[in-house]
Scaffold this active site. Structure first.
Site, PDB file in Angstrom:
ATOM      1  N   ARG A  87       0.521 -14.553   1.129  1.00  0.00           N
ATOM      2  CA  ARG A  87       0.092 -14.533   2.533  1.00  0.00           C
ATOM      3  C   ARG A  87      -1.276 -15.197   2.713  1.00  0.00           C
ATOM      4  O   ARG A  87      -2.201 -14.919   1.982  1.00  0.00           O
ATOM      5  CB  ARG A  87       0.064 -13.085   3.051  1.00  0.00           C
ATOM      6  CG  ARG A  87       1.463 -12.525   3.246  1.00  0.00           C
ATOM      7  CD  ARG A  87       1.438 -11.087   3.690  1.00  0.00           C
ATOM      8  NE  ARG A  87       0.847 -10.245   2.672  1.00  0.00           N
ATOM      9  CZ  ARG A  87       0.600  -8.944   2.848  1.00  0.00           C
ATOM     10  NH1 ARG A  87       0.884  -8.360   4.000  1.00  0.00           N
ATOM     11  NH2 ARG A  87       0.079  -8.229   1.884  1.00  0.00           N
ATOM     12  N   LYS A  95      -4.488 -15.260  -4.665  1.00  0.00           N
ATOM     13  CA  LYS A  95      -5.490 -15.081  -5.718  1.00  0.00           C
ATOM     14  C   LYS A  95      -4.776 -14.833  -7.043  1.00  0.00           C
ATOM     15  O   LYS A  95      -3.543 -14.808  -7.103  1.00  0.00           O
ATOM     16  CB  LYS A  95      -6.460 -13.950  -5.387  1.00  0.00           C
ATOM     17  CG  LYS A  95      -5.845 -12.569  -5.405  1.00  0.00           C
ATOM     18  CD  LYS A  95      -6.940 -11.534  -5.228  1.00  0.00           C
ATOM     19  CE  LYS A  95      -6.418 -10.146  -5.448  1.00  0.00           C
ATOM     20  NZ  LYS A  95      -7.434  -9.133  -5.294  1.00  0.00           N
ATOM     21  N   THR A 143      -0.014  -4.473   9.778  1.00  0.00           N
ATOM     22  CA  THR A 143      -0.636  -4.717  11.085  1.00  0.00           C
ATOM     23  C   THR A 143      -1.042  -6.192  11.120  1.00  0.00           C
ATOM     24  O   THR A 143      -2.187  -6.525  10.819  1.00  0.00           O
ATOM     25  CB  THR A 143      -1.870  -3.813  11.312  1.00  0.00           C
ATOM     26  OG1 THR A 143      -2.633  -3.756  10.110  1.00  0.00           O
ATOM     27  CG2 THR A 143      -1.474  -2.420  11.722  1.00  0.00           C
ATOM     28  N   THR A 150      -4.709  -0.932   8.258  1.00  0.00           N
ATOM     29  CA  THR A 150      -5.978  -1.372   8.854  1.00  0.00           C
ATOM     30  C   THR A 150      -5.770  -1.683  10.329  1.00  0.00           C
ATOM     31  O   THR A 150      -4.804  -2.360  10.693  1.00  0.00           O
ATOM     32  CB  THR A 150      -6.486  -2.638   8.135  1.00  0.00           C
ATOM     33  OG1 THR A 150      -6.588  -2.341   6.743  1.00  0.00           O
ATOM     34  CG2 THR A 150      -7.832  -3.085   8.660  1.00  0.00           C
ATOM     35  N   ILE A 166       0.830  -1.211   0.000  1.00  0.00           N
ATOM     36  CA  ILE A 166       0.000   0.000   0.000  1.00  0.00           C
ATOM     37  C   ILE A 166       0.862   1.258   0.000  1.00  0.00           C
ATOM     38  O   ILE A 166       0.622   2.195  -0.760  1.00  0.00           O
ATOM     39  CB  ILE A 166      -0.933   0.015   1.249  1.00  0.00           C
ATOM     40  CG1 ILE A 166      -1.807  -1.245   1.287  1.00  0.00           C
ATOM     41  CG2 ILE A 166      -1.780   1.293   1.288  1.00  0.00           C
ATOM     42  CD1 ILE A 166      -2.686  -1.459   0.077  1.00  0.00           C
ATOM     43  N   CYS A 215      -5.981  -9.486   4.180  1.00  0.00           N
ATOM     44  CA  CYS A 215      -7.048  -8.546   4.551  1.00  0.00           C
ATOM     45  C   CYS A 215      -8.342  -9.260   4.894  1.00  0.00           C
ATOM     46  O   CYS A 215      -8.756  -9.295   6.047  1.00  0.00           O
ATOM     47  CB  CYS A 215      -7.283  -7.581   3.398  1.00  0.00           C
ATOM     48  SG  CYS A 215      -5.752  -6.866   2.801  1.00  0.00           S
ATOM     49  N   LYS A 261     -13.790   0.281   7.750  1.00  0.00           N
ATOM     50  CA  LYS A 261     -12.829  -0.523   6.975  1.00  0.00           C
ATOM     51  C   LYS A 261     -12.974  -2.017   7.290  1.00  0.00           C
ATOM     52  O   LYS A 261     -13.034  -2.871   6.408  1.00  0.00           O
ATOM     53  CB  LYS A 261     -11.409  -0.032   7.290  1.00  0.00           C
ATOM     54  CG  LYS A 261     -10.306  -0.963   6.879  1.00  0.00           C
ATOM     55  CD  LYS A 261     -10.172  -1.069   5.382  1.00  0.00           C
ATOM     56  CE  LYS A 261      -9.354  -2.271   5.011  1.00  0.00           C
ATOM     57  NZ  LYS A 261      -8.634  -2.146   3.789  1.00  0.00           N
ATOM     58  N   GLY A 321      -7.841 -16.180   1.103  1.00  0.00           N
ATOM     59  CA  GLY A 321      -6.479 -15.861   1.560  1.00  0.00           C
ATOM     60  C   GLY A 321      -6.235 -14.376   1.536  1.00  0.00           C
ATOM     61  O   GLY A 321      -7.157 -13.569   1.480  1.00  0.00           O
ATOM     62  N   ASP A 327      11.376   3.112   4.841  1.00  0.00           N
ATOM     63  CA  ASP A 327      11.107   1.734   5.274  1.00  0.00           C
ATOM     64  C   ASP A 327      12.283   1.260   6.117  1.00  0.00           C
ATOM     65  O   ASP A 327      13.431   1.592   5.815  1.00  0.00           O
ATOM     66  CB  ASP A 327      10.927   0.809   4.066  1.00  0.00           C
ATOM     67  CG  ASP A 327      10.130  -0.430   4.432  1.00  0.00           C
ATOM     68  OD1 ASP A 327       8.977  -0.547   3.970  1.00  0.00           O
ATOM     69  OD2 ASP A 327      10.646  -1.268   5.216  1.00  0.00           O
TER      70      ASP A 327
HETATM   71  N1  SAJ Z   1     -12.295 -14.761  -3.194  1.00  0.00           N
HETATM   72  C1  SAJ Z   1     -13.189 -15.802  -3.424  1.00  0.00           C
HETATM   73  N2  SAJ Z   1     -14.357 -15.513  -4.062  1.00  0.00           N
HETATM   74  C2  SAJ Z   1     -14.661 -14.263  -4.502  1.00  0.00           C
HETATM   75  C3  SAJ Z   1     -13.755 -13.220  -4.256  1.00  0.00           C
HETATM   76  C4  SAJ Z   1     -12.565 -13.502  -3.595  1.00  0.00           C
HETATM   77  O1  SAJ Z   1     -12.951 -16.956  -3.051  1.00  0.00           O
HETATM   78  O2  SAJ Z   1     -15.733 -14.091  -5.100  1.00  0.00           O
HETATM   79  C5  SAJ Z   1     -11.030 -15.031  -2.473  1.00  0.00           C
HETATM   80  C6  SAJ Z   1      -9.786 -14.677  -3.284  1.00  0.00           C
HETATM   81  O3  SAJ Z   1      -9.414 -15.735  -4.130  1.00  0.00           O
HETATM   82  C7  SAJ Z   1      -8.782 -14.411  -2.186  1.00  0.00           C
HETATM   83  C8  SAJ Z   1      -9.631 -13.792  -1.078  1.00  0.00           C
HETATM   84  O4  SAJ Z   1     -10.967 -14.161  -1.364  1.00  0.00           O
HETATM   85  O5  SAJ Z   1      -8.209 -15.607  -1.703  1.00  0.00           O
HETATM   86  C9  SAJ Z   1      -9.534 -12.277  -0.969  1.00  0.00           C
HETATM   87  O6  SAJ Z   1      -9.454 -11.691  -2.254  1.00  0.00           O
HETATM   88  P1  SAJ Z   1     -10.250 -10.378  -2.694  1.00  0.00           P
HETATM   89  O7  SAJ Z   1      -9.943 -10.129  -4.113  1.00  0.00           O
HETATM   90  O8  SAJ Z   1     -11.661 -10.481  -2.316  1.00  0.00           O
HETATM   91  O9  SAJ Z   1      -9.686  -9.237  -1.732  1.00  0.00           O
HETATM   92  P2  SAJ Z   1      -8.225  -8.722  -1.322  1.00  0.00           P
HETATM   93  O10 SAJ Z   1      -7.880  -9.378  -0.026  1.00  0.00           O
HETATM   94  O11 SAJ Z   1      -7.257  -8.846  -2.424  1.00  0.00           O
HETATM   95  O12 SAJ Z   1      -8.538  -7.159  -1.088  1.00  0.00           O
HETATM   96  C10 SAJ Z   1      -9.530  -6.783  -0.145  1.00  0.00           C
HETATM   97  C11 SAJ Z   1     -10.462  -5.731  -0.789  1.00  0.00           C
HETATM   98  N3  SAJ Z   1     -11.618  -5.536   0.068  1.00  0.00           N
HETATM   99  C12 SAJ Z   1     -12.876  -5.547  -0.417  1.00  0.00           C
HETATM  100  O13 SAJ Z   1     -13.128  -5.788  -1.572  1.00  0.00           O
HETATM  101  C13 SAJ Z   1     -13.979  -5.261   0.533  1.00  0.00           C
HETATM  102  C14 SAJ Z   1      -9.702  -4.418  -0.997  1.00  0.00           C
HETATM  103  O14 SAJ Z   1     -10.575  -3.420  -1.474  1.00  0.00           O
HETATM  104  C15 SAJ Z   1      -9.047  -3.959   0.314  1.00  0.00           C
HETATM  105  O15 SAJ Z   1      -8.297  -2.765   0.134  1.00  0.00           O
HETATM  106  C16 SAJ Z   1      -8.103  -5.062   0.768  1.00  0.00           C
HETATM  107  O16 SAJ Z   1      -8.881  -6.251   1.011  1.00  0.00           O
HETATM  108  C17 SAJ Z   1      -7.396  -4.620   2.043  1.00  0.00           C
HETATM  109  O17 SAJ Z   1      -6.211  -4.294   1.945  1.00  0.00           O
HETATM  110  O18 SAJ Z   1      -8.030  -4.524   3.094  1.00  0.00           O
END
Ligand code: SAJ
Length: 407
Positions: free
Chosen positions: A322, A315, A80, A116, A10, A255, A201, A252, A29
């Site tokens: 992580r 993903k 965090t 966060t 970030i 977040c 958040k 995974g 950093d």
């Molecule tokens: N996943 C699924 N099914 C889905 C969507 C995601 O199984 O339909 C899985 C993904 O494969 C992955 C995990 O969920 O393993 C999380 O992936 P993600 O794309 O949903 O989210 P992150 O962790 O990459 O990013 C999230 C986002 N939060 C939201 O959409 C509410 C992002 O906007 C935040 O900034 C980020 O967390 C964060 O840093 O908090």
């Protein structure tokens, strides 16, 4: 001058974006390797458009250092982590960064926390550090919470277009910080108080976790009676007020799989749906293992070393591992002594993180009969034709070859 502290997933894009939009920026950093790499003109992780933005920021004069700067604006975007046992946030990096800022800052400085945190952290853990530094929070030093919201894989677009929340003690400070983000962000910027920003958040990420858990629970229910969960979700989502997310091998990343635990940890007995969702999503890697086992049996396969897992990252199209569901699966497999036998391949991961070597896709496919798609990287989508003749378990519903097994 803005001193951005923590140059990870970030902090780095944020620092670069600010520099490219005319701000004088120093990125700090504590990790010397990160600072050295950036000073050598290279980025430290893969993200669409990051290299181009990096070059623009360098041209605009961004600097990188291990030292904290004496200035009037700080942005803290340090990790965090959460403590896996207590399921509570571990704010050690944030506390250390804040203590370091207190040593160099002067009266009137604004410290913006993007990391966060669980609701109440800034009041309980960060304000006292300001006081210990000899300052009055809200008068001498202004604390602001501007949680990041960008999604890995599409970070730079979202940094520019997403709405943002800014939590501050005083409206005028909130407005001052809004002006900083306004310089590059075309999304709405909402000013509120700090605790509301903290809670919002965590609530956003928890909402997504619960929705994914619903999809994953449907997978298990539909599996019992051989119903096509993907078709059911597709049709249900044609309802104007239904939007079920995608089932998968687990949730995974640092977040979505972490933040809901802050609410479970802080509100035990109240955060019930949240806890159930976490448990469902955490159970998916084991469910996939059961599916692998059943499919091997059905196809008369015995040799685990002919099974290949595609995808180690949490993903698609990112290099971040992580809390990755594949790593969780490997942990379970180790217990059954087959984790170091299966073949594993991920084009985004160049290091030898597990017992397996790094393969190219063709070599990898040449050594296996049974492919388990765990991550839908662009590479595998572009090469689906190469999977013909193999047994395939597709946990992401991206493969349209006949005979493909799904969750
Ligand atoms: N996943 C699924 N099914 C889905 C969507 C995601 O199984 O339909 C899985 C993904 O494969 C992955 C995990 O969920 O393993 C999380 O992936 P993600 O794309 O949903 O989210 P992150 O962790 O990459 O990013 C999230 C986002 N939060 C939201 O959409 C509410 C992002 O906007 C935040 O900034 C980020 O967390 C964060 O840093 O908090």
């Amino acid at each position: 001058m803005i001193n951005v502290i923590g140059l990870g997933y970030i902090g780095l894009p944020t620092a670069l974006m600010l520099a490219a939009h005319g701000w004088e920026v120093v990125g700090t950093d504590y990790n010397q390797e990160i600072v050295n790499t950036l000073n050598l003109g290279q980025t430290t992780f893969k993200e669409q458009g990051l290299d181009e933005l990096f070059h623009a920021a360098v041209k605009a004069g961004i600097r990188f250092s291990e030292d904290y700067m004496k200035t009037d604006t700080y942005i803290l975007s340090v990790a965090t982590p959460y403590d896996k046992l207590s399921k509570k946030i571990d704010p050690q990096y944030l506390i250390k960064a804040m203590q370091s800022v207190m040593k160099v800052c002067t009266k009137g400085a604004i410290v913006i926390i993007e990391s966060t945190v669980s609701p109440g952290t800034i009041d309980k853990q960060i304000r006292p550090i300001v006081e210990a530094g000899g300052f009055v929070p809200g008068e001498d030093i202004h604390l602001v919470h501007a949680p990041e919201r960008i999604i890995p894989g599409n970070m730079l677009y979202e940094l520019k277009h997403n709405a943002r929340t800014i939590g501050a003690d005083h409206l005028n400070v909130g407005e001052q910080v809004k002006a900083i983000y306004d310089s590059f962000c075309v999304g709405e910027i909402i000013v509120t108080d700090i605790k509301t920003a903290e809670m919002t958040k965590v609530v956003e990420n928890t909402y997504r976790d619960i929705n994914i858990a619903y999809a994953n629970e449907l997978v298990k229910i539909c599996h019992v009676d051989n119903m096509d969960v993907y078709e059911i979700i597709r049709i249900a989502n044609r309802h104007p007020r239904v939007n079920i997310l995608k089932p998968g091998p687990g949730v995974g990343g640092h977040c979505i799989s972490v933040d809901p635990w802050f609410l479970v940890g802080d509100y035990p007995g109240l955060a019930n749906i949240i806890l159930a969702a976490r448990r469902i999503n955490d159970s998916m890697p084991e469910f996939v293992l059961e599916r692998i086992h059943d499919i091997m049996k059905e196809n008369g396969m015995r040799d685990v070393s002919r099974v290949g897992l595609y995808g180690l990252t949490y993903k698609e199209n990112v290099d971040d591992m992580r809390e990755s569901p594949t790593l969780q699966m490997l942990d379970c497999m180790e217990k059954h002594l087959c984790g170091n036998l299966v073949k594993i391949y991920d084009p985004m991961v160049k290091e030898d993180v597990v017992a397996n070597q790094y393969y190219d896709l063709d070599t990898f496919l040449g050594e296996i009969d049974f492919l388990v798609i765990l991550v839908g990287h662009k590479e595998i989508i572009d090469n689906m034709h190469k999977l013909k003749g193999k047994v395939v378990l597709d946990t992401r519903n991206i493969c349209d070859l006949e005979g493909t097994y799904r969750l």
